[in-house]
Design an enzyme around this catalytic site. Structure first.
Site, PDB file in Angstrom:
ATOM      1  NE  ARG A  24      -7.628  -4.483   6.287  1.00  0.00           N
ATOM      2  CZ  ARG A  24      -7.767  -5.670   5.701  1.00  0.00           C
ATOM      3  NH1 ARG A  24      -8.898  -6.346   5.886  1.00  0.00           N
ATOM      4  NH2 ARG A  24      -6.822  -6.159   4.935  1.00  0.00           N
ATOM      5  CE  LYS A  80      -5.748  -2.101   2.023  1.00  0.00           C
ATOM      6  NZ  LYS A  80      -4.613  -1.767   2.944  1.00  0.00           N
ATOM      7  CG  HIS A  88      -3.918  -1.998  10.943  1.00  0.00           C
ATOM      8  ND1 HIS A  88      -5.172  -1.472  10.748  1.00  0.00           N
ATOM      9  CD2 HIS A  88      -3.556  -2.534   9.742  1.00  0.00           C
ATOM     10  CE1 HIS A  88      -5.550  -1.677   9.490  1.00  0.00           C
ATOM     11  NE2 HIS A  88      -4.593  -2.314   8.863  1.00  0.00           N
ATOM     12  NE  ARG A 141      -5.267  -6.724   9.242  1.00  0.00           N
ATOM     13  CZ  ARG A 141      -6.063  -7.607   8.654  1.00  0.00           C
ATOM     14  NH1 ARG A 141      -7.153  -8.012   9.290  1.00  0.00           N
ATOM     15  NH2 ARG A 141      -5.796  -8.091   7.455  1.00  0.00           N
ATOM     16  CG  HIS A 160      -2.767 -10.484   4.865  1.00  0.00           C
ATOM     17  ND1 HIS A 160      -1.833 -10.834   5.831  1.00  0.00           N
ATOM     18  CD2 HIS A 160      -3.251  -9.261   5.238  1.00  0.00           C
ATOM     19  CE1 HIS A 160      -1.766  -9.860   6.736  1.00  0.00           C
ATOM     20  NE2 HIS A 160      -2.614  -8.909   6.400  1.00  0.00           N
ATOM     21  CE1 TYR A 198       1.517  -9.207  12.486  1.00  0.00           C
ATOM     22  CE2 TYR A 198       0.781 -10.012  10.354  1.00  0.00           C
ATOM     23  CZ  TYR A 198       0.761  -9.044  11.343  1.00  0.00           C
ATOM     24  OH  TYR A 198      -0.015  -7.921  11.188  1.00  0.00           O
TER      25      TYR A 198
END
Length: 322
Positions: A198, A221, A269, A272, A295, A304
Site C-alpha cells: 500500500r 492493515k 492502490h 498495488r 490479505h 486477480y
C-alpha cells in the site's frame, strides 16, 4: 433463580430471605434485565420498594463514548472511527439510544446518498461502524436491548474492475516520477510497484525495515508483518533515502503528467493492483500472492485470479473447423 421460558422471555423466581419469606416471580424480555432485577431484589434489606427500573436515557453519543473507552481505543483507526461515529450521531440528531430504530437509520442513509452525495459503499461502512457499537456494548453487558440495526440489509455493491498499469504506462510514470522535484517519489513508486505494498506502507518504511535484499512492512492493515524481496539496486537506493518525505500528492501529479487515466478511487492502490495483476499474468499462484499482499481473506486475492494464464486457457472455447 433465572430461567428462560418457552415463549422466549426470562423469569426471576426467588425468595427474598430464604424459604418461608416473601417469594417474588417476575418476567422480563431480556436476560440482562432479569439479572439486574435479581441483584436489586437480593440487595434490598430494610426497605421494600416495588421494582421499577429507571429508563435508559443514554443518547447515541453516550454509547459511542462508552464503546471507545471500552474497546474502540485499541483499534488502529480508533480515533478516526470515533470522529466518524460522532459525525453520524450528529447527522442523526443524536437520539436516545433506546428510541433509535432501523427506520431512523434507513431515512438517514437515504439522505446521505441523495442530499450529501455519498456512495452506497460509504453508508455501508457507516452502518458497519454503528452496528459494531451496539454489538460490542451488548457483549460487554452495557446494552441489554436488541441491536436496532440487526435486520437492516446493507446495499449490495457491484464489484469494481481493478485497473492496473501496462508496462508502457509504468515506464511513462517512472519517467515523470524521476523528473519530479519530490526527492522520494521515484524510489517510493518503485518500491510500491516492486512489492505490492500500500502507498502508506511504502512511504512509511524506516531503515530498520530494510535488509539485503528485502523489505519488511510492519503495522499493516491486517496487523501482521510481512517481508517481500526487492532488487539489489532498489534496496541500495531505499537504504540511502529513508526516511522518505510525503509524496502522495506528487504521485497524483505524476500520474496526470504521464497521461494515465484511472477509475475513480483507484489512485492510491494502482501500484498495488499493478503488482498483483502482473504477478498473476506471469504465472504466480494465488496463495503466494495472498501472503505477499497480506490479505487476511483469500477472497480479496481471488479478484486477480481471472488474469492467470491457466485460467484464460481453461476458459478458451473450442471452435471446430469447417
Amino acid at each position: 433463580m433465572i430461567r428462560k421460558l418457552k415463549n422466549g422471555r426470562w423469569e426471576v423466581d426467588l425468595w427474598t430471605d430464604g424459604r418461608g419469606s416473601k417469594r417474588i416471580r417476575k418476567r422480563f424480555d431480556t436476560k440482562a434485565e432479569a439479572k439486574r432485577f435479581e441483584q436489586y431484589a437480593l440487595g434490598r434489606s430494610a426497605e421494600r420498594k416495588d421494582w421499577n427500573p429507571a429508563p435508559d436515557r443514554r443518547h447515541l453519543s453516550d454509547l459511542v463514548g462508552e464503546w471507545h473507552d471500552a474497546s474502540g481505543y485499541r483499534l488502529k483507526d480508533g480515533v478516526k472511527r470515533k470522529r466518524k461515529l460522532e459525525m453520524i450521531t450528529r447527522l442523526l440528531g443524536n437520539p436516545r439510544a433506546d428510541r433509535f430504530t432501523a427506520s431512523d437509520f434507513a431515512s438517514f442513509r437515504q439522505r446521505r446518498i441523495e442530499i450529501d452525495g455519498v456512495t452506497e459503499n460509504t453508508v455501508n461502512r457507516e452502518q458497519a461502524y454503528l452496528n459494531a457499537v451496539f454489538n460490542e456494548l451488548a457483549r460487554l453487558g452495557s446494552w441489554d436491548k436488541p441491536n436496532p440495526l440487526r435486520h437492516v440489509r446493507k446495499f449490495k455493491i457491484d464489484e469494481q474492475e481493478l485497473a492496473f498499469l501496462t508496462q508502457e504506462e509504468i515506464d511513462r510514470l517512472l519517467v515523470e516520477c524521476r523528473a519530479s522535484s519530490n526527492p522520494s517519489l521515484y524510489t517510493v513508486t518503485r518500491l510500491a510497484l516492486a512489492t505490492g505494498a500500500r502507498w502508506s506502507e511504502a512511504e512509511g518504511i524506516k531503515r530498520g525495515n530494510l535488509a539485503p535484499y528485502r523489505v519488511t512492512f510492519n503495522y499493516t492493515k491486517s496487523g501482521k508483518s510481512r517481508t517481500v524481496p526487492i532488487p539489489k539496486d532498489l534496496y541500495e537506493a531505499a537504504i540511502q533515502e529513508v526516511p522518505f518525505v510525503s509524496c502522495s500528492a506528487a504521485f497524483r501529479h505524476a500520474i496526470r503528467r504521464a497521461g494515465i487515466e484511472l477509475p475513480q478511487g483507484q489512485l492510491t492502490h494502482i501500484c498495488r493492483h499493478t503488482y498483483a495483476s502482473h504477478f498473476v499474468m506471469n504465472g504466480g499462484d494465488i496463495l503466494t500472492l495472498q501472503r505477499i499482499l497480506g490479505h487476511s481473506d483469500i477472497k480479496l486475492t481471488m479478484r486477480y485470479a481471472h488474469l492467470s494464464p491457466d485460467h484464460l486457457r481453461s476458459a478458451t472455447v473450442y471452435a471446430p473447423t469447417v
